[in-house]
Design an enzyme around this catalytic site. Sequence first.
Site, short mmCIF file in Angstrom:
data_model
loop_
_atom_site.label_atom_id
_atom_site.label_comp_id
_atom_site.label_asym_id
_atom_site.label_seq_id
_atom_site.Cartn_x
_atom_site.Cartn_y
_atom_site.Cartn_z
N ALA A 162 30.94 -37.03 -24.52
CA ALA A 162 30.52 -35.82 -25.26
C ALA A 162 29.63 -34.93 -24.39
O ALA A 162 29.79 -33.70 -24.37
CB ALA A 162 29.78 -36.22 -26.54
N ARG A 195 17.55 -51.64 -15.23
CA ARG A 195 16.14 -51.40 -15.56
C ARG A 195 15.44 -51.27 -14.20
O ARG A 195 15.52 -52.19 -13.39
CB ARG A 195 15.56 -52.57 -16.35
CG ARG A 195 16.33 -52.85 -17.66
CD ARG A 195 15.58 -53.89 -18.48
NE ARG A 195 16.46 -54.62 -19.40
CZ ARG A 195 16.79 -54.20 -20.62
NH1 ARG A 195 16.36 -53.06 -21.06
NH2 ARG A 195 17.56 -54.95 -21.39
N ASP A 201 18.89 -51.95 -30.56
CA ASP A 201 17.73 -52.40 -31.33
C ASP A 201 17.36 -51.50 -32.52
O ASP A 201 16.63 -51.93 -33.41
CB ASP A 201 16.50 -52.52 -30.42
CG ASP A 201 16.72 -53.55 -29.31
OD1 ASP A 201 17.61 -54.40 -29.46
OD2 ASP A 201 16.00 -53.48 -28.29
N GLY A 221 16.89 -57.80 -30.59
CA GLY A 221 16.08 -56.75 -31.20
C GLY A 221 14.73 -56.59 -30.52
O GLY A 221 13.93 -55.78 -30.95
N LYS A 263 21.98 -75.21 -54.07
CA LYS A 263 22.52 -74.66 -52.82
C LYS A 263 22.64 -75.82 -51.85
O LYS A 263 21.70 -76.60 -51.70
CB LYS A 263 21.56 -73.61 -52.24
CG LYS A 263 22.00 -72.19 -52.51
CD LYS A 263 21.28 -71.23 -51.60
CE LYS A 263 21.34 -69.81 -52.13
NZ LYS A 263 22.47 -69.03 -51.72
O1 F6P Z 1 17.03 -53.64 -25.78
C1 F6P Z 1 18.28 -54.21 -25.96
C2 F6P Z 1 18.22 -55.71 -25.77
O2 F6P Z 1 19.50 -56.23 -26.00
C3 F6P Z 1 17.17 -56.43 -26.62
O3 F6P Z 1 17.60 -56.64 -27.94
C4 F6P Z 1 16.98 -57.70 -25.84
O4 F6P Z 1 15.71 -58.26 -26.07
C5 F6P Z 1 17.10 -57.24 -24.42
O5 F6P Z 1 17.84 -56.03 -24.44
C6 F6P Z 1 17.79 -58.20 -23.50
O6 F6P Z 1 17.75 -57.66 -22.22
P1 F6P Z 1 18.59 -58.22 -20.99
O7 F6P Z 1 20.02 -57.85 -21.19
O8 F6P Z 1 17.98 -57.56 -19.81
O9 F6P Z 1 18.42 -59.71 -20.99
#
Ligand code: F6P
Length: 363
Positions: free
Chosen positions: A62, A112, A168, A211, A254
Amino acid sequence: MCPCALVPLCPCAPVPLCPCAHLSVFFNTFELLNSHFMKRIENIGVFTSGGDSPGMNAAIRAVVRTGIWEGFDMYGIYRGYEGMIDGQIEPLYSHSVSNIIQRGGTILKTARSKRFMTPEGRQQAFGNLEKHKINALVAIGGNGTFTGAAEFTKEYEIPFIGLPGTIDNDLYGTDYTIGFDTAINNVIEAADKIRDTATSHDRLFFIQVMGRDSGYIALWSGVACGAEFILVPETKTYIDNLTRLVKHDIRKNKTSGIVIVAEGDDAGNAESIAAQVKERMPELETRVTILGHIQRGGSPSAWDRMLASILGYASIKALKEGQQGVMVGLINKQIVYTPFEEAIKNRKGIILDLLEMSRVLAL
Ligand code: F6P
């Protein structure tokens, strides 16, 4: 005053002062003037950064196609800030983004970057942008991405727009992030399968979901798969309380159940929580499943493709309007601009009432 009546608008502010970023008529006029005097945007760089999320490709498509439609030259920056520092930059054309709307992951790769957190790294990155005459950026990512963007725009004058791309759904300034819907669908697909075996063996399953420090994925997937218990970082988990409720469920006939555990829960990870419950109820058959990165993969859902398309389109419109240093989000079906600093510093809370509701519905 801004229409939300929270803060006054100041004529000298280049971005709205109010986090709700409503634009007044006056402000629109000011921005038109502002954009007139602004350096003309020629080439726009687009990149993905942080954890990949399903729908990032739809967003890239997009951004690129809207950019080309508006007459800009578009460039892809590979591997996020890392690629910006290393000069991994290539032109993107309309055909470069063909056949990707349905694909998970990101064709631009992601990373990252620790180096971008240093002034030297950012200087090198800016030098590479200059080489390609890139004088505007669109980033698709999460909190870390916008933290980098905020630093960068303090040091270098470059219009920079962010799109919320993370599974997340923890970003302030948007109801949903790109990738969240697909991720929770991935979770419920797995949880439904686990339910079959849990029922057959009369077992209590602890399923750990991603998350980071947000309970969004746990809460939404937990409600949607009818989990008996949902443990999230936003509320304190008391193991004695949990054990008491499990016993209560057993008394109500249950014989099996599912506990969704957010990875950031304060009582520990799913393995440790299962062990603590088992210690108190040795007769209970428990099993643990850590879903892990399977949650982040796969073809994006219709909603994630839609959201990515809307926000990707809006990001170029935002640049044309003279916006800079903001994340483009969707709140109550309206496009909202949130300054990076606001998006980073504020926390989006989960709706705690849903936790109570989930318990009632699972009884
Ligand atoms: O931010 C997205 C996420 O998937 C988080 O839910 C998780 O804690 C983290 O990235 C995992 O990071 P990586 O892929 O670097 O292990």
